[in-house]
Motif scaffolding. Structure first.
Motif, PDB file in Angstrom:
ATOM      1  N   UNK A 138       0.749  -1.232   0.194  1.00 47.76           N
ATOM      2  CA  UNK A 138      -0.131   0.091  -0.027  1.00 47.76           C
ATOM      3  C   UNK A 138       0.963   1.146  -0.028  1.00 47.76           C
ATOM      4  N   UNK A 139       1.926   1.201   0.788  1.00 44.28           N
ATOM      5  CA  UNK A 139       2.534   2.267   0.967  1.00 44.28           C
ATOM      6  C   UNK A 139       3.465   2.738  -0.251  1.00 44.28           C
ATOM      7  N   UNK A 140       4.159   1.840  -0.862  1.00 39.07           N
ATOM      8  CA  UNK A 140       4.655   1.774  -2.118  1.00 39.07           C
ATOM      9  C   UNK A 140       3.716   2.365  -3.350  1.00 39.07           C
ATOM     10  N   UNK A 141       2.504   1.950  -3.278  1.00 36.54           N
ATOM     11  CA  UNK A 141       1.505   2.464  -4.289  1.00 36.54           C
ATOM     12  C   UNK A 141       1.324   4.058  -3.971  1.00 36.54           C
ATOM     13  N   UNK A 142       1.227   4.352  -3.023  1.00 38.16           N
ATOM     14  CA  UNK A 142       1.074   5.537  -2.589  1.00 38.16           C
ATOM     15  C   UNK A 142       1.941   6.630  -2.693  1.00 38.16           C
ATOM     16  N   UNK A 143       3.220   6.072  -2.481  1.00 34.02           N
ATOM     17  CA  UNK A 143       4.266   6.783  -3.101  1.00 34.02           C
ATOM     18  C   UNK A 143       4.433   7.091  -4.413  1.00 34.02           C
ATOM     19  N   UNK A 144       3.814   6.315  -5.344  1.00 36.69           N
ATOM     20  CA  UNK A 144       3.845   6.289  -6.915  1.00 36.69           C
ATOM     21  C   UNK A 144       2.840   7.464  -7.040  1.00 36.69           C
ATOM     22  N   UNK A 145       1.824   7.564  -6.459  1.00 34.71           N
ATOM     23  CA  UNK A 145       0.909   8.479  -6.611  1.00 34.71           C
ATOM     24  C   UNK A 145       1.256   9.893  -6.043  1.00 34.71           C
ATOM     25  N   UNK A 146       2.042   9.863  -4.925  1.00 37.65           N
ATOM     26  CA  UNK A 146       2.302  10.967  -4.279  1.00 37.65           C
ATOM     27  C   UNK A 146       3.678  11.789  -5.296  1.00 37.65           C
ATOM     28  N   UNK A 147       4.301  10.877  -5.814  1.00 31.79           N
ATOM     29  CA  UNK A 147       5.281  11.436  -6.822  1.00 31.79           C
ATOM     30  C   UNK A 147       4.800  11.807  -8.176  1.00 31.79           C
ATOM     31  N   UNK A 148       3.692  11.547  -8.494  1.00 33.49           N
ATOM     32  CA  UNK A 148       2.803  11.685  -9.622  1.00 33.49           C
ATOM     33  C   UNK A 148       3.125  10.838 -11.008  1.00 33.49           C
ATOM     34  N   UNK A 149       3.608   9.781 -10.309  1.00 34.66           N
ATOM     35  CA  UNK A 149       3.787   8.649 -11.266  1.00 34.66           C
ATOM     36  C   UNK A 149       2.602   8.238 -11.875  1.00 34.66           C
ATOM     37  N   UNK A 150       1.771   7.930 -10.976  1.00 42.53           N
ATOM     38  CA  UNK A 150       0.210   7.476 -11.454  1.00 42.53           C
ATOM     39  C   UNK A 150      -0.876   8.337 -10.826  1.00 42.53           C
ATOM     40  N   UNK A 151      -1.943   8.506 -11.349  1.00 41.48           N
ATOM     41  CA  UNK A 151      -3.095   9.389 -10.695  1.00 41.48           C
ATOM     42  C   UNK A 151      -4.148   8.575  -9.794  1.00 41.48           C
ATOM     43  N   UNK A 152      -4.691   8.992  -9.140  1.00 47.51           N
ATOM     44  CA  UNK A 152      -5.614   8.417  -8.113  1.00 47.51           C
ATOM     45  C   UNK A 152      -6.415   7.434  -8.730  1.00 47.51           C
ATOM     46  N   UNK A 153      -7.053   7.452  -9.763  1.00 45.15           N
ATOM     47  CA  UNK A 153      -7.683   6.497 -10.332  1.00 45.15           C
ATOM     48  C   UNK A 153      -6.926   5.013 -10.582  1.00 45.15           C
ATOM     49  N   UNK A 154      -5.490   5.429 -11.107  1.00 43.42           N
ATOM     50  CA  UNK A 154      -4.688   4.179 -11.264  1.00 43.42           C
ATOM     51  C   UNK A 154      -4.434   3.626  -9.968  1.00 43.42           C
ATOM     52  N   UNK A 155      -4.192   4.460  -8.983  1.00 45.13           N
ATOM     53  CA  UNK A 155      -3.905   4.002  -7.666  1.00 45.13           C
ATOM     54  C   UNK A 155      -4.897   2.955  -6.980  1.00 45.13           C
ATOM     55  N   UNK A 156      -6.170   3.396  -7.175  1.00 39.07           N
ATOM     56  CA  UNK A 156      -7.381   2.653  -6.493  1.00 39.07           C
ATOM     57  C   UNK A 156      -7.389   1.149  -6.993  1.00 39.07           C
ATOM     58  N   UNK A 157      -7.216   0.636  -5.824  1.00 43.08           N
ATOM     59  CA  UNK A 157      -7.168  -0.863  -6.097  1.00 43.08           C
ATOM     60  C   UNK A 157      -6.044  -1.713  -6.633  1.00 43.08           C
TER      61      UNK A 157
END
Length: 204
Positions: A138-157
């Motif tokens: 979860x934390x690693x995926x949240x980091x992707x979103x925080x760094x702007x690598x993915x958006x919230x839609x891609x992060x969800x699930x």
């Protein structure tokens, strides 16, 4: 393990029972864990053990939680990204390390891996926390979103796609058609699978 021996004299009996449970399950998995058997190995009566664990399931939960914690420690080491300067690249490297650390633990400790995620019955951690390996994902995926690598839609699930990939591969490598492969070949397949799922997660 060698023959049962009296290894407990004075101190933390609960910790001794868990430590012995870890020894038994390292090679035997969850099937090797029985409260009376653990008490015999420690050298105490079953009644003494029952003062710390109400039943078999309580002991399984405690030992499985310890295994999950150890697994998370190994995953953290694999996911270390101090050498990566870019936040975006660091977040991708962290996710890759988490995935490879998960499969690596399963390859090195198949008995413990089965206990951590395939213990019989409805076993929950005594502390009620999410399993630390899943927390790291979860934390690693949240980091992707925080760094702007993915958006919230891609992060969800996304954790379910990632977890099912590494978990399924670990199962194939331990119990399935990959179980006879040399470790280096299994690790190479794991790297390919992790890279493929990350490419999917990062896809616009």
């Amino acid at each position: 393990m060698q023959e049962p021996r009296s290894r407990y004299h004075h101190g933390d009996l609960r910790a001794s029972l868990i430590a012995t449970g870890l020894e038994l399950t390292r090679t035997g998995g969850p099937d090797a864990l029985r409260l009376r058997e653990v008490a015999r190995w420690v050298g105490v009566s079953p009644n003494a053990a029952y003062r710390h664990f109400a039943n078999h399931q309580a002991l399984i939960a405690a030992v499985a939680a310890e295994v999950q914690d150890r697994m998370a420690q190994g995953m953290r080491k694999q996911a270390a990204t101090d050498h990566v300067e870019s936040p975006a690249a660091r977040s991708v490297a962290r996710l890759r390390g988490v995935g490879l650390g998960y499969v690596g633990f399963a390859l090195e400790e198949p008995g413990w891996f089965r206990l951590a995620f395939f213990a019989p019955g409805d076993v929950e951690r005594p502390d009620g926390r999410m399993p630390p390996p899943l927390t790291l994902l979860h934390e690693a995926l949240d980091d992707l979103a925080a760094a702007g690598v993915i958006d919230s839609k891609r992060r969800k699930g996304a954790e379910w796609s990632c977890w099912s990939t590494v978990h399924g591969l670990a199962e194939l490598a331990i119990h399935g058609p990959l179980r006879h492969l040399p470790r280096d070949e299994a690790r190479a397949i794991a790297e390919r699978a992790v890279d493929d799922i990350i490419a999917g997660v990062l896809r616009p």
